[in-house]
Design a protein around this motif. Structure first.
Motif, PDB file in Angstrom:
ATOM      1  N   GLN A   1       4.101  -7.832 -10.157  1.00 54.09           N
ATOM      2  CA  GLN A   1       5.044  -8.605  -9.343  1.00 54.09           C
ATOM      3  C   GLN A   1       4.424  -9.931  -8.912  1.00 54.09           C
ATOM      4  OE1 GLN A   1       5.563  -5.448  -6.463  1.00 54.09           O
ATOM      5  NE2 GLN A   1       7.766  -5.405  -6.908  1.00 54.09           N
TER       6      GLN A   1
ATOM      7  N   GLY B   1       9.847  -2.893  -1.720  1.00 55.77           N
ATOM      8  CA  GLY B   1      10.336  -4.253  -1.777  1.00 55.77           C
ATOM      9  C   GLY B   1      11.365  -4.603  -0.713  1.00 55.77           C
ATOM     10  N   SER B   2      11.661  -3.674   0.181  1.00 53.23           N
ATOM     11  CA  SER B   2      12.606  -3.957   1.260  1.00 53.23           C
ATOM     12  C   SER B   2      11.927  -4.800   2.332  1.00 53.23           C
ATOM     13  CB  SER B   2      13.107  -2.660   1.894  1.00 53.23           C
ATOM     14  OG  SER B   2      13.811  -1.892   0.947  1.00 53.23           O
TER      15      SER B   2
ATOM     16  N   SER C   1       7.170  -6.820   3.433  1.00 49.80           N
ATOM     17  CA  SER C   1       8.006  -5.835   2.753  1.00 49.80           C
ATOM     18  C   SER C   1       7.279  -4.507   2.654  1.00 49.80           C
ATOM     19  CB  SER C   1       8.393  -6.333   1.358  1.00 49.80           C
ATOM     20  OG  SER C   1       7.257  -6.410   0.531  1.00 49.80           O
TER      21      SER C   1
ATOM     22  N   TYR D   1       1.188  -3.783  -7.461  1.00 49.70           N
ATOM     23  CA  TYR D   1       1.769  -5.055  -7.065  1.00 49.70           C
ATOM     24  C   TYR D   1       1.374  -6.205  -7.978  1.00 49.70           C
ATOM     25  CZ  TYR D   1       2.510  -2.509  -2.696  1.00 49.70           C
ATOM     26  OH  TYR D   1       2.880  -1.591  -1.767  1.00 49.70           O
TER      27      TYR D   1
END
Length: 181
Positions: A4, A116-117, A112, A1
């Motif tokens: 991101q 990433g949903s 999420s 992560y």
């Protein structure tokens, strides 16, 4: 992560900030990611702090608190991602307050899955108003904009906690604001 998270910082509309990146004794390629990010973003003041062994969340946060020259501080964990307007929104609210030295601003956030949903939504405002939710869901210290002056006046982050710092921060700051430090 981590990539991101860093990308979400790089894409902020509000860009008047210093960034402290802290490696807590990692054994992976965290330092290389930090250095690559710093090299790719020369317009962002970036400070890389490396601890050979973990000091713990609160001690690291206090180290950054003691070094910052900023008016506000936000602790962003590696698995947190900002929207592009997160800093602009929080700083704008803090600056509109009649006494921005007592600012503790936290936003709502989306939950999420690893892909990433979006799987949920958390509203700190409704948590604060709904005591039944507030009593079972600890507030987060991460992703909250806090006045550096205020945080220093309440002793910074408490070292006796080794994990979530939300309750401690909310309680200390609530008392400090109530007694009008």
């Amino acid at each position: 992560y981590l990539n991101q998270c860093l990308a979400s910082v790089r894409h902020q509309i509000y860009n008047d900030f210093d960034l402290f990146l802290v490696d807590e004794g990692s054994t992976d390629n965290t330092l290389e990611i930090f250095q690559s990010f710093k090299d790719a973003n020369p317009n962002i003041p970036i400070y890389i702090l490396q601890n050979s062994s973990p000091l713990g969340l609160q001690r690291v946060a206090n180290t950054v608190l003691s070094r910052t020259k900023a008016k506000y501080i936000i602790r962003l964990d590696a698995d947190d991602i900002f929207t592009d307007s997160a800093l602009l929104s929080m700083v704008s609210v803090a600056e509109r307050l009649s006494n921005s030295d007592t600012a503790f601003i936290t936003g709502d956030y989306l939950l999420s899955d690893p892909m990433g949903s979006i799987i949920g939504y958390q509203s700190h405002y409704s948590d604060f108003l709904d005591q039944t939710v507030f009593s079972r869901e600890a507030p987060h210290g991460a992703c909250s904009l806090i006045s550096v002056r205020l945080l220093k006046s309440v002793g910074g982050y408490s070292h006796e906690f080794n994990a979530q710092d939300g309750w401690d921060l909310w309680l200390k700051i609530s008392v400090a604001v109530y007694i009008n430090i």
